[in-house]
Design an enzyme around this catalytic site. Structure first.
Site, PDB file in Angstrom:
ATOM      1  N   ASN A  93      -9.519   0.685   8.216  1.00 57.40           N
ATOM      2  CA  ASN A  93     -10.869   0.659   8.785  1.00 57.40           C
ATOM      3  C   ASN A  93     -10.909   0.408  10.287  1.00 57.40           C
ATOM      4  OD1 ASN A  93     -11.565   1.076   6.161  1.00 57.40           O
ATOM      5  ND2 ASN A  93     -12.611  -0.869   5.880  1.00 57.40           N
ATOM      6  N   HIS A 105      -4.578   6.286  -0.191  1.00 61.47           N
ATOM      7  CA  HIS A 105      -5.022   6.071   1.185  1.00 61.47           C
ATOM      8  C   HIS A 105      -3.879   6.195   2.201  1.00 61.47           C
ATOM      9  CE1 HIS A 105      -8.975   5.431   2.612  1.00 61.47           C
ATOM     10  NE2 HIS A 105      -8.992   4.128   2.755  1.00 61.47           N
ATOM     11  N   TYR A 151       0.799  -1.230   0.000  1.00 60.85           N
ATOM     12  CA  TYR A 151       0.000   0.000   0.000  1.00 60.85           C
ATOM     13  C   TYR A 151       0.833   1.281   0.000  1.00 60.85           C
ATOM     14  CZ  TYR A 151      -3.675  -3.313   1.048  1.00 60.85           C
ATOM     15  OH  TYR A 151      -4.529  -4.378   0.990  1.00 60.85           O
ATOM     16  N   ASN A 161     -13.670   5.838   6.222  1.00 60.22           N
ATOM     17  CA  ASN A 161     -13.842   4.720   7.160  1.00 60.22           C
ATOM     18  C   ASN A 161     -12.833   4.731   8.309  1.00 60.22           C
ATOM     19  OD1 ASN A 161     -16.113   3.686   5.917  1.00 60.22           O
ATOM     20  ND2 ASN A 161     -14.928   2.422   4.517  1.00 60.22           N
TER      21      ASN A 161
END
Length: 189
Positions: free
Chosen positions: A66, A19, A14, A112
């Protein structure tokens, strides 16, 4: 003492995604103020140091986005800190790449990670710095978009925004949220 938490997802898969701009801002603060963020505690990577005259804990939750609030709640409880001593930095698709927004409190706005922080802390009353990553294209899945990478032009704009976000965090510590809002919330042209 302030706790500055950047939101993102762990693992190299990631890195440099939309994000993960919160993690990248923490990395910038760590580099600027010579704080090593490599201590594994409270399901996060943590570093202790000083920004100006303020003691800070830099936090990169390792719970995946999340569940960010679970890690952040543990950090606040351990250091006996209040939500107003927390600054959360995260990506925002409602802002253009290169734009940042400082707020003293507010809703999750559909994010989230922030929803989970609000749930875990039972309050929306914590400062936050949102870093624009741009609106998702029509017909594209939101998860695919925020877990995707920037094109060259947007990456350059976001690099600048991350630098501004790091400066805004330091401004909050020294002068308060209102001053940081006045200094950094101007519209990008």
């Amino acid at each position: 003492m302030y706790i500055i938490a950047g939101l993102g997802n762990p693992t190299s898969k990631y890195e440099h995604t939309r994000h993960n701009v919160g993690f990248e801002v923490i990395d910038r603060l760590a580099e600027e103020y010579h704080i090593s963020v490599d201590n594994k505690k409270h399901r996060a990577l943590i570093g202790k140091g000083m920004i100006g005259a303020e003691k800070v804990i830099l936090v990169k939750p390792q719970t995946f986005m999340n569940l960010s609030g679970e890690s952040i709640r543990e950090v606040l409880e351990y250091y006996k800190a209040e939500p107003e001593d927390l600054i959360v930095i995260y990506d925002d698709i409602s802002l253009v790449p290169g734009q940042i927004r400082v707020r003293g409190k507010g809703s999750a706005g559909g994010h989230n990670g922030v929803k989970n922080i609000i749930l875990q802390l039972a309050t929306q009353e914590f400062p936050r710095i949102r870093v624009g990553v741009g609106e998702k294209p029509a017909r594209m899945d939101l998860a695919d978009y925020v877990l995707g990478h920037f094109n060259k032009e947007d990456r350059e704009a976001v690099d600048e925004a991350e630098q501004d976000a790091a400066k805004a965090a330091a401004c909050i510590l020294e002068h308060g949220v209102e001053a940081a809002m006045n200094a950094f919330n101007a519209k990008k042209k």
